[in-house]
Scaffold this active site. Structure first.
Site, short mmCIF file in Angstrom:
data_model
loop_
_atom_site.label_atom_id
_atom_site.label_comp_id
_atom_site.label_asym_id
_atom_site.label_seq_id
_atom_site.Cartn_x
_atom_site.Cartn_y
_atom_site.Cartn_z
N ASP A 91 0.71 -1.20 0.05
CA ASP A 91 -0.11 -0.13 -0.10
C ASP A 91 0.75 1.31 0.12
OD1 ASP A 91 -2.36 1.62 0.28
OD2 ASP A 91 -2.14 1.64 2.49
N SER A 92 0.30 2.56 -0.18
CA SER A 92 0.85 3.51 -0.21
C SER A 92 1.42 4.01 1.15
CB SER A 92 0.08 4.92 -0.86
OG SER A 92 -1.00 4.83 0.08
N TYR B 170 -0.40 8.45 -2.50
CA TYR B 170 -0.55 8.30 -4.15
C TYR B 170 -1.61 8.86 -4.80
CZ TYR B 170 2.63 4.14 -3.57
OH TYR B 170 3.69 3.16 -3.51
N GLY B 171 -2.58 9.34 -4.02
CA GLY B 171 -4.03 9.87 -4.48
C GLY B 171 -3.88 11.09 -5.28
N CYS C 59 -4.46 -1.26 -2.09
CA CYS C 59 -4.47 0.25 -2.28
C CYS C 59 -5.43 0.50 -3.48
CB CYS C 59 -3.05 0.70 -2.60
SG CYS C 59 -3.11 2.52 -3.10
N ASN C 60 -6.64 1.24 -3.15
CA ASN C 60 -7.44 1.24 -4.15
C ASN C 60 -6.95 2.10 -5.15
OD1 ASN C 60 -10.58 0.83 -3.36
ND2 ASN C 60 -9.37 0.98 -1.65
N THR C 61 -6.02 3.25 -4.93
CA THR C 61 -5.40 3.95 -6.01
C THR C 61 -4.54 3.09 -6.73
OG1 THR C 61 -5.51 5.68 -4.17
CG2 THR C 61 -4.28 6.35 -6.22
N CYS D 132 -10.97 3.56 -0.08
CA CYS D 132 -9.44 3.73 0.26
C CYS D 132 -9.21 2.79 1.31
CB CYS D 132 -9.23 5.07 0.46
SG CYS D 132 -7.50 5.56 1.08
N THR D 133 -7.90 2.22 1.51
CA THR D 133 -7.83 1.27 2.52
C THR D 133 -7.37 1.78 4.01
OG1 THR D 133 -5.60 0.78 1.59
CG2 THR D 133 -7.41 -1.06 0.94
N HIS D 134 -7.12 3.16 3.66
CA HIS D 134 -7.02 3.94 5.06
C HIS D 134 -8.24 4.15 5.80
CE1 HIS D 134 -2.85 4.60 3.17
NE2 HIS D 134 -2.62 5.35 4.56
N1 DGL Z 1 -4.80 3.18 1.22
C1 DGL Z 1 -4.52 3.90 -0.27
C2 DGL Z 1 -5.69 3.73 -1.32
O1 DGL Z 1 -6.32 2.73 -0.98
C3 DGL Z 1 -4.33 5.48 -0.09
C4 DGL Z 1 -4.02 6.21 -1.36
C5 DGL Z 1 -2.90 7.30 -1.19
O2 DGL Z 1 -1.96 7.13 -0.68
O3 DGL Z 1 -3.56 8.52 -1.44
O4 DGL Z 1 -6.09 4.41 -1.98
#
Ligand code: DGL
Length: 259
Positions: free
Chosen positions: A10-11, A42-43, A73-75, A183-185
């Site tokens: 993940d990011s 990452y977004g 990570c969805n992004t 988003c996984t956060h």
């Molecule tokens: N956990 C990432 C996601 O699912 C966060 C992306 C980010 O870093 O902006 O999108």
């Protein structure tokens, strides 16, 4: 082969919400988690940058002999997974906002989706939304600023509450009955979201679905770890490990790594 670890990246620390679901469903699996917190969020990055970071994370996990990679990570999934699948010869599991169950079950015909700019702007997200949102109002909201606050360990801060309140208001005004976490956060915000949303609004997160899909793909490929040895679940981060350690309740080994 079967004792090889599952790779997860993940990011940052958000993908641990996915790791927890995988670990609960597949407690016997070895795993390596990569938190690329140095490059979060990452977004707000371009598709090309997200692909380049996803390649870097993948190559590291491959160098550790991973048998399957979960892009937690969805992004990164919405922007890079098709490239990864075309380029590398192991199975990849991704995570996407669960628009489908929300759209199929909504009674108010309005659903909210909170995700990063990179996810909401992606072709994959648009394709899925177009497919299921017929006759339904989809209120999209970029969660600007949320990931950095979570990365700083400020989930329960006043700042976070103010930010989230502002993001939810247009959705509440539109009478949503489902909120999709893209988003996984964000699963770490569920207690706060429940406090701020009207009681009838249901929250959908895709973590469990990803764990089930991981199990199914391991079974299909005969990759399930059947040895009885206590598994090793390792975590690597490229920033200060304190927040990652906290979010894991200090139950796992976390190491600082320069990647
Ligand atoms: N956990 C990432 C996601 O699912 C966060 C992306 C980010 O870093 O902006 O999108």
């Amino acid at each position: 082969m079967n004792t090889q670890p599952i790779g997860i990246f993940d990011s940052g620390i958000g993908g641990t919400s996915v790791f927890k679901e995988i670990h609960a469903l597949l407690p016997n699996e070895n795993s390596i988690y990569l938190a690329d917190s140095k490059h979060a969020p990452y977004g707000n990055k371009s598709k090309q940058e997200i692909i380049a970071l996803s390649i870097k994370n993948t190559e590291y996990l491959l160098s550790k002999n991973c048998k399957l990679i979960v892009v937690a990570c969805n992004t990164a999934t919405t922007n890079a997974i098709s490239y990864l699948r075309k380029t590398y010869d192991i199975p990849f599991i991704g995570i996407e906002p669960a628009i489908k169950p929300a759209a199929l079950n909504t009674e108010t015909k309005a659903v909210g989706i909170l995700a990063t700019k990179g996810t909401l702007a992606s072709d994959l997200f648009h394709q899925t939304t177009d497919l299921y949102s017929n006759g339904i109002k989809v209120i999209e909201q970029v969660g600007e600023g949320i990931v950095p606050l979570i990365e700083e360990g400020k989930v329960y801060s006043h700042e976070m509450k103010t930010l989230i309140k502002g993001y939810l208001q247009p959705m509440i005004n539109a009478d949503i009955d489902y909120l999709v976490l893209g988003c996984t956060h964000y699963p770490y915000l569920i207690p706060l979201l429940l406090e701020l949303l009207p009681k009838h609004v249901k929250i959908i997160d895709s973590g469990l679905a990803v764990a089930k899909q991981t199990k199914a793909i391991l079974e299909q490929n005969e990759l399930i770890n059947t040895t009885i040895k206590t598994p090793e679940n390792l975590f690597y981060t490229n920033t200060n490990p304190t927040v990652l350690n906290d979010i894991l309740e200090r139950k796992f080994k976390v190491e600082l790594l320069n990647f």
